[in-house]
Enzyme design. Structure first.
Site, PDB file in Angstrom:
ATOM      1  N   ASP A 124       2.813   2.274   2.435  1.00 13.80           N
ATOM      2  CA  ASP A 124       2.852   2.878   3.769  1.00 13.80           C
ATOM      3  C   ASP A 124       4.249   2.812   4.351  1.00 13.80           C
ATOM      4  OD1 ASP A 124      -0.384   1.734   5.032  1.00 13.80           O
ATOM      5  OD2 ASP A 124       0.179   3.270   3.571  1.00 13.80           O
ATOM      6  N   CYS A 165      -2.395  -2.941   9.171  1.00 14.73           N
ATOM      7  CA  CYS A 165      -1.904  -1.662   9.701  1.00 14.73           C
ATOM      8  C   CYS A 165      -1.520  -1.798  11.166  1.00 14.73           C
ATOM      9  CB  CYS A 165      -2.977  -0.574   9.580  1.00 14.73           C
ATOM     10  SG  CYS A 165      -3.436  -0.188   7.905  1.00 14.73           S
ATOM     11  N   CYS A 222      -2.538   5.288   5.275  1.00 13.91           N
ATOM     12  CA  CYS A 222      -3.969   5.496   5.444  1.00 13.91           C
ATOM     13  C   CYS A 222      -4.290   5.877   6.888  1.00 13.91           C
ATOM     14  CB  CYS A 222      -4.726   4.227   5.067  1.00 13.91           C
ATOM     15  SG  CYS A 222      -4.374   2.864   6.169  1.00 13.91           S
ATOM     16  N   CYS A 274       0.814  -1.218   0.000  1.00 16.19           N
ATOM     17  CA  CYS A 274       0.000   0.000   0.000  1.00 16.19           C
ATOM     18  C   CYS A 274       0.843   1.262   0.000  1.00 16.19           C
ATOM     19  CB  CYS A 274      -0.998   0.049   1.154  1.00 16.19           C
ATOM     20  SG  CYS A 274      -0.661  -1.011   2.530  1.00 16.19           S
TER      21      CYS A 274
END
Lengths: 168, 292
Positions: free
Chosen positions: A63, A131, A88, A61
């Site tokens: 991140d 996450c 996110c 993603c």
């Protein structure tokens, strides 16, 4: 008809991605709170011997998460923590929660913080569970970094007398 | 979500004729699982290893390149063993020369040189064939470098034949085919125009999947990305952002080439590493675009 087809597919994906009260809210209140009122955002000096830096990322993603801890040498307790996360809302909230939870705790104890606890606290949907895993990894990485720094500085202190013993 | 249902098919011909009238397609079938994957625990029912089945959502018989298939489930398997259908190797031995596609409408033979999405003889849209990959739809081989202008032209050509707006007066069946077929062409076009999604798709065709939940601790890469993201965050003004963008384009170009090299040498580890980098740079670029 094509539009109808794509919206139903998208609609289904949205619904399965988010748990709980889905259609009205996509992020849980706590996640939104951490996003709007960020706590402990910042940076410590990486070279400070009392600071441990954990840098982790989720490439799929895009991140990247940095979590830093300041440890009191004598007590072994984490006296301060800060984070910087690009990703996110769930990733940001997870790392924010992580910094709040590690403060005031001894290092050994924070290693037992599990991603499932963070995920539960934030009511993360299944698709965002990784996450919280990232936050758990960041905590462990920060502790590992601090220990590595400490052992390095201790190692150099020990090397001298060893060297002297060898010479003698 | 998708249930596997079995039809005990004793009246084959009746079912065959009925199913020709109403077939439904699901795009969740995975062609890469060849006939060797056995999803049934009772091996005695399939003495020959050449049988294989795929689960379908609606449980309706469906048409594929080779013939008609019936969805199956394990629970019903034991009930009607005797009249159970056995199929030849389905997709394992598929090769371009073997496939003989026929138009569902007029029965004309398909020309095997182009993907059979549309029958030129009777001008009717054909059902989606999952074994045709995105590159084949655009008449390309499995290569990383593509000419984007040519892609656009081919895309428009296809949509002139397949778009749902052109089939309003046709049968329900053809309208469904048009919806799915044109959706697939759109997917293919989007995937192939973007270098990163093209790269991910290319390795997917080789069976290498990008792990969505992967986490890394590579300090060098992460420090670099962190720096870039912070720079974007702190940048003020279009000029500063454009400078960073130029840097990013340069990096994307470099890692694109790196991906291609790795792919050509079948070095999928390096290919994935390049994909990771490209993902990070692409995300950073998106943030810049948001700020601009």
């Amino acid at each position: 008809m094509l539009r109808h087809l794509t919206t139903t597919i998208l609609g289904q994906r949205l619904r399965s991605a988010v748990g709980g009260d889905v259609l009205r809210r996509m992020y849980h209140e706590r996640v939104v709170d951490h996003y709007n009122n960020p706590r402990n955002v910042g940076s410590f000096d990486k070279n400070d011997p009392n600071v441990g830096t954990g840098l982790v990322g989720a490439p799929a993603c895009g991140d990247v998460m940095k979590l830093q801890i300041r440890v009191d040498e004598e007590s072994g307790k984490i006296v301060d923590a800060c984070f910087k996360t690009f990703g996110c809302g769930s990733a940001i909230a997870s790392s924010s929660v992580a910094t709040e939870w590690v403060k005031g705790k001894p290092m050994e104890e924070v290693l037992s913080i599990k991603n499932t606890e963070i995920a539960k606290h934030l009511s993360l949907p299944p698709v965002k569970l990784h996450c919280s895993m990232l936050a758990e990894d960041a905590i462990k990485a920060a502790v590992k970094d601090y220990e590595a720094k400490r052992s390095k500085s201790n190692g150099s202190q020990d090397a001298e007398p060893l060297g002297k013993a060898a010479d003698a | 979500m998708w249930k596997k249902k079995l039809y005990s098919s004793s009246q084959i011909s009746a079912i065959l004729s009925r199913s020709v009238a109403s077939t439904n397609f699901s795009s969740s079938i995975s062609i890469s699982h060849c006939c060797n994957s056995s999803i049934f625990n009772s091996s005695s029912l399939f003495p020959s290893s050449s049988s294989s089945f795929f689960g379908r959502a609606q449980g309706k018989p469906f048409h594929s390149g080779r013939g008609l298939f019936f969805p199956t489930s394990i629970s019903n398997l034991t009930r009607d063993n005797a009249s159970f259908l056995r199929y030849e190797n389905l997709f394992c031995s598929l090769s371009k020369s073997d496939e003989k596609y026929h138009c569902w409408n007029c029965g004309a033979n398909a020309d095997n040189s182009t993907p059979f999405l549309f029958c030129e003889a009777c001008r009717s849209v054909q059902p989606v064939n999952e074994s045709t990959d995105y590159f084949q739809i655009f008449g390309l081989g499995r290569e990383y470098k593509v000419k984007v202008e040519e892609l656009e032209k081919k895309y428009k050509d296809w949509q002139k034949k397949l778009h749902p707006d052109l089939v309003h007066s046709k049968s329900q069946r053809e309208r469904e085919y048009a919806a799915e077929q044109s959706a697939r062409v759109i997917d293919a076009y989007r995937t192939l125009t973007d270098p990163l999604s093209r790269a991910i798709y290319l390795v997917k065709l080789e069976g290498v999947l990008v792990d969505e939940e992967e986490r890394i601790t590579d300090p060098e890469l992460l420090a670099e990305v962190m720096e870039l993201r912070e720079a974007v965050d702190e940048a003020e003004g279009t000029r500063a952002l454009n400078e960073i963008q130029v840097q990013l384009q340069e990096k994307l170009r470099y890692w694109s080439n790196s991906f291609e090299d790795a792919y050509l040498n079948k070095n999928y580890e390096d290919a994935l590493a390049s994909i990771r980098r490209m993902t990070y740079y692409k995300r950073t670029n998106e943030e810049i675009v948001k700020k601009l």
